[in-house]
Scaffold this active site. Structure first.
Site, PDB file in Angstrom:
ATOM      1  N   ARG A  77       0.827  -1.231   0.000  1.00 17.23           N
ATOM      2  CA  ARG A  77       0.000   0.000   0.000  1.00 17.23           C
ATOM      3  C   ARG A  77       0.852   1.267   0.000  1.00 17.23           C
ATOM      4  NH1 ARG A  77      -2.172  -3.401  -1.439  1.00 17.23           N
ATOM      5  NH2 ARG A  77      -3.892  -4.584  -0.563  1.00 17.23           N
TER       6      ARG A  77
ATOM      7  N   SER B 242      -9.975  -0.430   4.115  1.00 19.37           N
ATOM      8  CA  SER B 242      -9.176  -0.923   5.245  1.00 19.37           C
ATOM      9  C   SER B 242      -8.570   0.257   5.983  1.00 19.37           C
ATOM     10  CB  SER B 242      -8.058  -1.836   4.746  1.00 19.37           C
ATOM     11  OG  SER B 242      -8.624  -2.981   4.163  1.00 19.37           O
TER      12      SER B 242
ATOM     13  N   GLU C 138      -3.683   2.820   7.239  1.00 15.64           N
ATOM     14  CA  GLU C 138      -3.642   2.726   5.770  1.00 15.64           C
ATOM     15  C   GLU C 138      -4.366   3.944   5.189  1.00 15.64           C
ATOM     16  OE1 GLU C 138      -4.574  -1.045   3.872  1.00 15.64           O
ATOM     17  OE2 GLU C 138      -5.503   0.000   2.181  1.00 15.64           O
TER      18      GLU C 138
HETATM   19  C1  LIG Z   1     -15.479  -0.122   0.310  1.00 10.37           C
HETATM   20  C2  LIG Z   1     -13.998   0.055   0.055  1.00 10.37           C
HETATM   21  C3  LIG Z   1     -13.222  -1.047  -0.284  1.00 10.37           C
HETATM   22  C4  LIG Z   1     -11.846  -0.888  -0.535  1.00 10.37           C
HETATM   23  N1  LIG Z   1     -11.115  -1.996  -0.872  1.00 10.37           N
HETATM   24  C5  LIG Z   1      -9.799  -1.869  -1.156  1.00 10.37           C
HETATM   25  C6  LIG Z   1      -9.012  -2.999  -1.546  1.00 10.37           C
HETATM   26  O1  LIG Z   1      -9.481  -4.111  -1.664  1.00 10.37           O
HETATM   27  N2  LIG Z   1      -7.695  -2.802  -1.828  1.00 10.37           N
HETATM   28  C7  LIG Z   1      -7.114  -1.572  -1.747  1.00 10.37           C
HETATM   29  O2  LIG Z   1      -5.918  -1.457  -2.018  1.00 10.37           O
HETATM   30  N3  LIG Z   1      -7.829  -0.489  -1.364  1.00 10.37           N
HETATM   31  C8  LIG Z   1      -9.155  -0.604  -1.071  1.00 10.37           C
HETATM   32  N4  LIG Z   1      -9.871   0.507  -0.696  1.00 10.37           N
HETATM   33  C9  LIG Z   1      -9.190   1.792  -0.522  1.00 10.37           C
HETATM   34  C10 LIG Z   1      -9.152   2.661  -1.772  1.00 10.37           C
HETATM   35  O3  LIG Z   1     -10.237   2.368  -2.639  1.00 10.37           O
HETATM   36  C11 LIG Z   1      -7.838   2.486  -2.540  1.00 10.37           C
HETATM   37  O4  LIG Z   1      -6.723   2.846  -1.739  1.00 10.37           O
HETATM   38  C12 LIG Z   1      -7.797   3.343  -3.801  1.00 10.37           C
HETATM   39  O5  LIG Z   1      -6.666   2.989  -4.559  1.00 10.37           O
HETATM   40  C13 LIG Z   1      -7.774   4.840  -3.512  1.00 10.37           C
HETATM   41  O6  LIG Z   1      -7.988   5.504  -4.735  1.00 10.37           O
HETATM   42  P1  LIG Z   1      -8.642   6.958  -4.766  1.00 10.37           P
HETATM   43  O7  LIG Z   1      -8.688   7.388  -6.175  1.00 10.37           O
HETATM   44  O8  LIG Z   1      -9.955   6.938  -4.040  1.00 10.37           O
HETATM   45  O9  LIG Z   1      -7.560   7.768  -3.961  1.00 10.37           O
HETATM   46  P2  LIG Z   1      -7.796   8.823  -2.779  1.00 10.37           P
HETATM   47  O10 LIG Z   1      -8.452   8.115  -1.621  1.00 10.37           O
HETATM   48  O11 LIG Z   1      -8.465  10.025  -3.310  1.00 10.37           O
HETATM   49  O12 LIG Z   1      -6.295   9.154  -2.398  1.00 10.37           O
HETATM   50  C14 LIG Z   1      -5.469   8.167  -1.800  1.00 10.37           C
HETATM   51  C15 LIG Z   1      -4.013   8.625  -1.909  1.00 10.37           C
HETATM   52  O13 LIG Z   1      -3.642   8.611  -3.280  1.00 10.37           O
HETATM   53  C16 LIG Z   1      -3.161   9.899  -3.677  1.00 10.37           C
HETATM   54  N5  LIG Z   1      -3.584  10.125  -5.062  1.00 10.37           N
HETATM   55  C17 LIG Z   1      -4.828   9.993  -5.579  1.00 10.37           C
HETATM   56  N6  LIG Z   1      -4.823  10.258  -6.900  1.00 10.37           N
HETATM   57  C18 LIG Z   1      -3.549  10.573  -7.233  1.00 10.37           C
HETATM   58  C19 LIG Z   1      -2.891  10.946  -8.444  1.00 10.37           C
HETATM   59  N7  LIG Z   1      -3.548  11.058  -9.603  1.00 10.37           N
HETATM   60  N8  LIG Z   1      -1.561  11.209  -8.392  1.00 10.37           N
HETATM   61  C20 LIG Z   1      -0.872  11.109  -7.236  1.00 10.37           C
HETATM   62  N9  LIG Z   1      -1.433  10.750  -6.067  1.00 10.37           N
HETATM   63  C21 LIG Z   1      -2.760  10.486  -6.051  1.00 10.37           C
HETATM   64  C22 LIG Z   1      -3.785  10.878  -2.706  1.00 10.37           C
HETATM   65  O14 LIG Z   1      -3.003  12.051  -2.587  1.00 10.37           O
HETATM   66  C23 LIG Z   1      -3.781  10.046  -1.419  1.00 10.37           C
HETATM   67  O15 LIG Z   1      -2.513  10.077  -0.807  1.00 10.37           O
HETATM   68  C24 LIG Z   1     -11.254   0.374  -0.443  1.00 10.37           C
HETATM   69  C25 LIG Z   1     -12.051   1.495  -0.107  1.00 10.37           C
HETATM   70  C26 LIG Z   1     -13.401   1.338   0.140  1.00 10.37           C
HETATM   71  C27 LIG Z   1     -14.210   2.552   0.475  1.00 10.37           C
END
Ligand SMILES: Cc1cc2nc3c(=O)[nH]c(=O)nc-3n(C[C@H](O)[C@H](O)[C@H](O)COP(=O)(O)OP(=O)(O)OC[C@H]3O[C@@H](n4cnc5c(N)ncnc54)[C@H](O)[C@@H]3O)c2cc1C
Length: 299
Positions: free
Chosen positions: A171, A220, A290
């Site tokens: 992660r 998570s 996380e």
């Molecule tokens: C119901 C649920 C289930 C989930 N299951 C999983 C799972 O199975 N596995 C898993 O790994 N995660 C899971 N997640 C967590 C999440 O979906 C992941 O971490 C996902 O990759 C985050 O993406 P995001 O676009 O929402 O990023 P955000 O939450 O908006 O940001 C997360 C981080 O990424 C950075 N970021 C976002 N976009 C960019 C970009 N374009 N360039 C640089 N940095 C950026 C942000 O600055 C921040 O530090 C889950 C979340 C939920 C709500």
């Protein structure tokens, strides 16, 4: 700070004191001092080049892994959106996806193109940018296993980095300073569309049964410590169902926090810290967040 004094002239959308909570999964948190949605890559590169280094810059994707604090976020909050950042195309045995594309949509495209190996993305509710930045993973696969390259916009211009250059760990990815992921190439292997779709249906059903996927949550909460499962430690410390204000540890999955309705970011973060303290005293293990917490506490 005024727009003209601080922000370069952009073609995209700039909004002052923009509410962010409605577009986060937890539905909490204060406004962005400036919410910027660049029109396209050139606009984004201009912003990164000319934004003074003293102005904080925060990138958000689908905000599915974030607690946005109640006092909001100072400086520029950058959100990539629209076709300029969300296109998905096939390139041989790879899918090239813009950072704003949703992981689930990318998984669907791969399935339709008969490319296996990206099914794990179907249940992760974030964007490709967030997936690269978090090295997102599920069901035994992570971004680091499938990434060929990703392009990152930086104050010095656009760079294309190989998977090895992201220093991926659990992660975690290491991005250049003020780097914004804009596009990624994800490798698949030829497969049967029907079998790929069946695997995705299995993953979705398994998630529905074990995670509060329709709730106001952030996925998570804590990383799994080496050799252990965070949810088991939270359980062992008696925290399943624990409540603080409008925040609750999920009864369904003890490593998920919920906004049950009126939670503040402080409720959620405070509950997470209370869980960490209880786990530490019950098991000796220090859980690591996380979920990213960004912004300022309420004044
Ligand atoms: C119901 C649920 C289930 C989930 N299951 C999983 C799972 O199975 N596995 C898993 O790994 N995660 C899971 N997640 C967590 C999440 O979906 C992941 O971490 C996902 O990759 C985050 O993406 P995001 O676009 O929402 O990023 P955000 O939450 O908006 O940001 C997360 C981080 O990424 C950075 N970021 C976002 N976009 C960019 C970009 N374009 N360039 C640089 N940095 C950026 C942000 O600055 C921040 O530090 C889950 C979340 C939920 C709500």
């Amino acid at each position: 700070m005024t727009q003209h004094a601080t922000l370069p002239p952009l073609r995209g959308r700039i909004q002052a004191q923009a509410p962010l909570a409605p577009s986060t999964w937890f539905r909490v948190g204060g406004p962005a001092e400036w919410l910027v949605r660049p029109a396209d890559l050139d606009d984004l590169l201009l912003l990164l080049r000319d934004l003074p280094g003293t102005v904080p810059l925060t990138v958000i994707g689908a905000a599915s892994n974030l607690i946005l604090r109640d006092g909001g976020v100072r400086g520029v909050v950058l959100r990539l959106a629209g076709r300029a950042f969300g296109a998905i195309e096939r390139d041989g045995e790879a899918i090239i996806a813009g950072a704003a594309a949703l992981d689930a949509t990318v998984a669907e495209h791969a399935a339709a193109a008969g490319l296996a190996g990206l099914e794990f993305l179907c249940g992760i509710p974030g964007t490709i940018g967030g997936a690269v930045a978090m090295n997102a993973g599920a069901y035994g696969a992570e971004i680091k296993d499938v990434l060929e390259w990703a392009e990152v916009a930086t104050p010095g211009g656009l760079v294309r980095l190989s998977a090895a250059e992201f220093g991926f760990a659990y992660r975690k990815a290491v991005l250049p300073a003020r780097g914004v992921v804009v596009r990624a190439s994800l490798r698949g292997t030829p497969g049967e569309s029907a079998a790929i779709a069946a695997r995705m249906a299995e993953i979705r059903a398994s998630r529905e049964a074990t995670q509060p996927v329709r709730a106001r949550t952030g996925g998570s909460t804590f990383k799994n410590p080496p050799g252990a499962k965070a949810w088991q430690l939270v359980d062992a410390a008696g925290c399943r169902g624990l409540v603080r204000g409008g925040a609750q540890v999920s009864e369904l999955h003890a490593n998920f926090l919920l906004n049950t309705g009126g939670a503040t970011a402080a409720d959620l973060e405070g509950l997470g810290e209370a869980v960490r303290a209880r786990v530490k005293s019950a098991t000796g293990v220090e859980l690591e967040w996380e979920i990213k917490r960004i912004g300022e506490a309420a004044a």
